[in-house]
Design a protein around this motif. Structure first.
Motif, PDB file in Angstrom:
ATOM      1  N   SER A   1       0.882  -1.131   0.166  1.00 22.65           N
ATOM      2  CA  SER A   1       0.051  -0.101   0.101  1.00 22.65           C
ATOM      3  C   SER A   1       0.864   1.210  -0.086  1.00 22.65           C
ATOM      4  O   SER A   1       0.492   2.344  -0.456  1.00 22.65           O
ATOM      5  CB  SER A   1      -0.991  -0.013   1.398  1.00 22.65           C
ATOM      6  OG  SER A   1      -2.043  -0.925   1.217  1.00 22.65           O
TER       7      SER A   1
ATOM      8  N   ASN B   1      -2.682   5.173   4.013  1.00 23.20           N
ATOM      9  CA  ASN B   1      -2.638   5.217   2.377  1.00 23.20           C
ATOM     10  C   ASN B   1      -3.864   4.204   1.910  1.00 23.20           C
ATOM     11  O   ASN B   1      -4.732   4.557   1.206  1.00 23.20           O
ATOM     12  CB  ASN B   1      -1.296   4.650   1.704  1.00 23.20           C
ATOM     13  CG  ASN B   1      -0.469   6.033   1.674  1.00 23.20           C
ATOM     14  OD1 ASN B   1      -0.609   7.015   2.168  1.00 23.20           O
ATOM     15  ND2 ASN B   1       0.828   5.605   1.449  1.00 23.20           N
ATOM     16  N   LEU B   2      -3.651   3.120   2.714  1.00 19.91           N
ATOM     17  CA  LEU B   2      -4.852   1.814   2.291  1.00 19.91           C
ATOM     18  C   LEU B   2      -6.200   2.660   2.666  1.00 19.91           C
ATOM     19  O   LEU B   2      -7.241   2.485   1.947  1.00 19.91           O
ATOM     20  CB  LEU B   2      -4.612   0.667   2.898  1.00 19.91           C
ATOM     21  CG  LEU B   2      -5.541  -0.482   3.106  1.00 19.91           C
ATOM     22  CD1 LEU B   2      -5.502  -0.700   1.370  1.00 19.91           C
ATOM     23  CD2 LEU B   2      -5.225  -1.637   3.542  1.00 19.91           C
TER      24      LEU B   2
ATOM     25  N   LYS C   1      -7.287   5.534   3.181  1.00 23.76           N
ATOM     26  CA  LYS C   1      -7.540   6.755   2.393  1.00 23.76           C
ATOM     27  C   LYS C   1      -8.127   6.497   1.094  1.00 23.76           C
ATOM     28  O   LYS C   1      -9.050   7.124   0.585  1.00 23.76           O
ATOM     29  CB  LYS C   1      -6.272   7.696   2.168  1.00 23.76           C
ATOM     30  CG  LYS C   1      -6.546   8.910   1.607  1.00 23.76           C
ATOM     31  CD  LYS C   1      -5.223   9.869   1.351  1.00 23.76           C
ATOM     32  CE  LYS C   1      -5.671  11.154   0.612  1.00 23.76           C
ATOM     33  NZ  LYS C   1      -4.385  11.944   0.420  1.00 23.76           N
ATOM     34  N   SER C   2      -7.259   5.487   0.320  1.00 28.43           N
ATOM     35  CA  SER C   2      -8.001   4.812  -0.925  1.00 28.43           C
ATOM     36  C   SER C   2      -9.417   4.397  -0.612  1.00 28.43           C
ATOM     37  O   SER C   2     -10.191   4.712  -1.541  1.00 28.43           O
ATOM     38  CB  SER C   2      -7.023   3.863  -1.299  1.00 28.43           C
ATOM     39  OG  SER C   2      -5.791   4.278  -1.533  1.00 28.43           O
TER      40      SER C   2
ATOM     41  N   THR D   1     -11.803   7.457  -0.302  1.00 27.65           N
ATOM     42  CA  THR D   1     -12.015   8.536  -1.169  1.00 27.65           C
ATOM     43  C   THR D   1     -12.238   8.026  -2.729  1.00 27.65           C
ATOM     44  O   THR D   1     -12.819   8.699  -3.235  1.00 27.65           O
ATOM     45  CB  THR D   1     -10.569   9.177  -1.325  1.00 27.65           C
ATOM     46  OG1 THR D   1      -9.622   8.254  -1.694  1.00 27.65           O
ATOM     47  CG2 THR D   1     -10.169   9.894  -0.156  1.00 27.65           C
ATOM     48  N   LEU D   2     -12.111   6.704  -2.873  1.00 27.65           N
ATOM     49  CA  LEU D   2     -12.464   6.141  -4.150  1.00 27.65           C
ATOM     50  C   LEU D   2     -13.514   5.374  -3.947  1.00 27.65           C
ATOM     51  O   LEU D   2     -14.436   5.243  -3.099  1.00 27.65           O
ATOM     52  CB  LEU D   2     -11.284   5.042  -4.518  1.00 27.65           C
ATOM     53  CG  LEU D   2      -9.999   5.363  -4.760  1.00 27.65           C
ATOM     54  CD1 LEU D   2      -8.980   4.044  -5.019  1.00 27.65           C
ATOM     55  CD2 LEU D   2      -9.769   6.409  -5.931  1.00 27.65           C
TER      56      LEU D   2
ATOM     57  N   ASP E   1     -13.860   1.522  -8.044  1.00 27.15           N
ATOM     58  CA  ASP E   1     -12.566   2.021  -8.168  1.00 27.15           C
ATOM     59  C   ASP E   1     -11.599   1.267  -7.360  1.00 27.15           C
ATOM     60  O   ASP E   1     -10.429   0.781  -7.651  1.00 27.15           O
ATOM     61  CB  ASP E   1     -12.363   3.232  -8.107  1.00 27.15           C
ATOM     62  CG  ASP E   1     -12.901   3.896  -9.664  1.00 27.15           C
ATOM     63  OD1 ASP E   1     -13.184   3.139 -10.648  1.00 27.15           O
ATOM     64  OD2 ASP E   1     -13.374   5.216  -9.434  1.00 27.15           O
ATOM     65  N   PHE E   2     -12.094   1.019  -6.184  1.00 26.78           N
ATOM     66  CA  PHE E   2     -11.246   0.831  -5.096  1.00 26.78           C
ATOM     67  C   PHE E   2     -11.185  -0.808  -5.319  1.00 26.78           C
ATOM     68  O   PHE E   2      -9.947  -1.370  -4.978  1.00 26.78           O
ATOM     69  CB  PHE E   2     -11.831   0.913  -3.588  1.00 26.78           C
ATOM     70  CG  PHE E   2     -10.938   0.396  -2.472  1.00 26.78           C
ATOM     71  CD1 PHE E   2      -9.833   0.900  -2.129  1.00 26.78           C
ATOM     72  CD2 PHE E   2     -11.560  -0.665  -1.682  1.00 26.78           C
ATOM     73  CE1 PHE E   2      -9.119   0.346  -1.043  1.00 26.78           C
ATOM     74  CE2 PHE E   2     -10.816  -1.201  -0.703  1.00 26.78           C
ATOM     75  CZ  PHE E   2      -9.655  -0.641  -0.413  1.00 26.78           C
TER      76      PHE E   2
ATOM     77  N   LYS F   1      -8.500  -1.240  -7.968  1.00 20.86           N
ATOM     78  CA  LYS F   1      -7.026  -0.694  -7.706  1.00 20.86           C
ATOM     79  C   LYS F   1      -6.439  -2.009  -6.769  1.00 20.86           C
ATOM     80  O   LYS F   1      -5.398  -1.704  -6.710  1.00 20.86           O
ATOM     81  CB  LYS F   1      -7.299   0.676  -7.057  1.00 20.86           C
ATOM     82  CG  LYS F   1      -5.980   1.118  -6.735  1.00 20.86           C
ATOM     83  CD  LYS F   1      -6.112   2.670  -6.199  1.00 20.86           C
ATOM     84  CE  LYS F   1      -4.539   3.194  -6.034  1.00 20.86           C
ATOM     85  NZ  LYS F   1      -4.472   4.450  -5.364  1.00 20.86           N
ATOM     86  N   SER F   2      -7.466  -2.340  -5.988  1.00 20.91           N
ATOM     87  CA  SER F   2      -6.762  -3.452  -4.872  1.00 20.91           C
ATOM     88  C   SER F   2      -6.576  -4.760  -5.429  1.00 20.91           C
ATOM     89  O   SER F   2      -6.375  -5.774  -4.455  1.00 20.91           O
ATOM     90  CB  SER F   2      -7.870  -3.243  -3.760  1.00 20.91           C
ATOM     91  OG  SER F   2      -7.882  -2.206  -3.286  1.00 20.91           O
TER      92      SER F   2
ATOM     93  N   TRP G   1     -14.258  -1.596   1.950  1.00 20.38           N
ATOM     94  CA  TRP G   1     -14.747  -0.422   1.554  1.00 20.38           C
ATOM     95  C   TRP G   1     -16.011  -0.309   2.363  1.00 20.38           C
ATOM     96  O   TRP G   1     -16.236   0.911   2.775  1.00 20.38           O
ATOM     97  CB  TRP G   1     -15.164  -0.444   0.004  1.00 20.38           C
ATOM     98  CG  TRP G   1     -15.306   0.824  -0.421  1.00 20.38           C
ATOM     99  CD1 TRP G   1     -14.655   1.896  -1.103  1.00 20.38           C
ATOM    100  CD2 TRP G   1     -16.836   1.274  -0.558  1.00 20.38           C
ATOM    101  NE1 TRP G   1     -15.392   2.712  -1.527  1.00 20.38           N
ATOM    102  CE2 TRP G   1     -16.714   2.541  -1.200  1.00 20.38           C
ATOM    103  CE3 TRP G   1     -18.000   0.801  -0.182  1.00 20.38           C
ATOM    104  CZ2 TRP G   1     -17.731   3.448  -1.422  1.00 20.38           C
ATOM    105  CZ3 TRP G   1     -19.196   1.551  -0.371  1.00 20.38           C
ATOM    106  CH2 TRP G   1     -19.062   2.792  -1.061  1.00 20.38           C
TER     107      TRP G   1
END
Length: 279
Positions: free
Chosen positions: A221, A238-239, A241-242, A245-246, A250-251, A254-255, A268
């Motif tokens: 991450s 960072n994890l 926050k993603s 915010t996503l 999208d999350f 991205k993951s 999420w």
């Protein structure tokens, strides 16, 4: 679990487990080691010390206790070890044996239903005489673990071993499982309490996440695979926050290199769903 089997751990860590293998099994172990040598020569991120079939690092990780397995491997599989004597607790009563067997059955059913592992290998150590009651309970146990529709766990297999072959059975399973050697980096992380606590947090809020997956999230991450940075606070920040915010889609997308889509979706939801609507 394996803290209770000091002699088993010694056999696995020393490499003496190889002596108990049949010729066919020994050939499989050597072939698996040869595959790792191939990966080294083609720049897959291993070193030659990880290709020695005798070299198995045994790590005591408290996070595995949370996950419910005894041993966890990198390919989303788990090993559960159980001695039949633990069902009877030294008693000759059939009621005690049945109660112990049913408790173990509940543990396995819950582990399979958790979604953490795609496969579970159960090693039953026959360290006492198998009575009619125990035989009946083993039969019931196997039937209880037949795959149900929609269950993430695709396979639950059983193996029956004598106490003297228990170390070789565990080590053989671990050494011949595809990608099991990819766990080597974890042993460097288990001394860091910050890493352990952050992984524990992820396991508690995402019930389908395995220990490997939780540590992989912390490892990548931050944008790199530098193990030394896993204990720093910005990794988990960072994890999270993603996730906040996503968008949900999208999350998850991205993951996909760090965790399964189910885990990403649960993470999420845990961080974004308004709990006021849960009442």
């Amino acid at each position: 679990c394996l803290e209770r089997f000091g002699e088993v751990i010694t056999e696995i860590a020393s490499g003496r487990w190889l002596r108990a293998l049949a010729d066919k099994e020994l050939k499989e172990v050597k072939n698996a080691a040869a595959d790792r040598v191939y990966e080294v020569k083609h720049g897959r991120g291993l070193d030659l010390t990880e290709c020695n079939p005798k070299r198995i690092t045994v790590c005591d990780c408290p996070l595995v206790d949370i996950a419910g397995a005894d041993i966890e491997l990198a390919d989303s599989s788990a090993i559960v070890v159980e001695c039949l004597s633990s069902w009877t607790d030294g008693s000759t009563s059939s009621d005690v044996a049945q109660k112990g067997a049913r408790a173990f059955m509940r543990r396995l059913v819950l582990l399979a239903a958790s979604g953490r592992y795609a496969s579970i290998h159960v090693i039953l150590c026959l360290d006492i005489d198998v009575s009619g009651v125990l035989s009946s309970e083993i039969f019931t146990l196997q039937n209880a673990l037949i795959q149900q529709s929609g269950c993430f766990c695709e396979d639950v297999s059983f193996e029956y071993v004598a106490p003297r072959t228990l170390p070789s059975s565990i080590a053989f399973r671990a050494s011949t499982t595809p990608s099991s050697h990819q766990s080597h980096w974890i042993s460097n992380m288990l001394h860091d309490e910050n890493v352990i606590e952050r992984a524990r947090f992820l396991l508690n809020i995402v019930p389908t996440m395995s220990v490997h997956m939780a540590l992989s999230c912390l490892r990548f991450s931050g944008g790199s695979s530098d193990e030394e940075s896993m204990g720093s606070g910005h990794i988990i920040q960072n994890l999270l926050k993603s996730a906040t915010t996503l968008s949900r889609e999208d999350f998850i997308q991205k993951s996909d290199t760090r965790m399964s889509s189910v885990c990403a979706d649960q993470l999420w939801l845990a961080l974004n769903v308004d709990i006021s609507h849960a009442y």
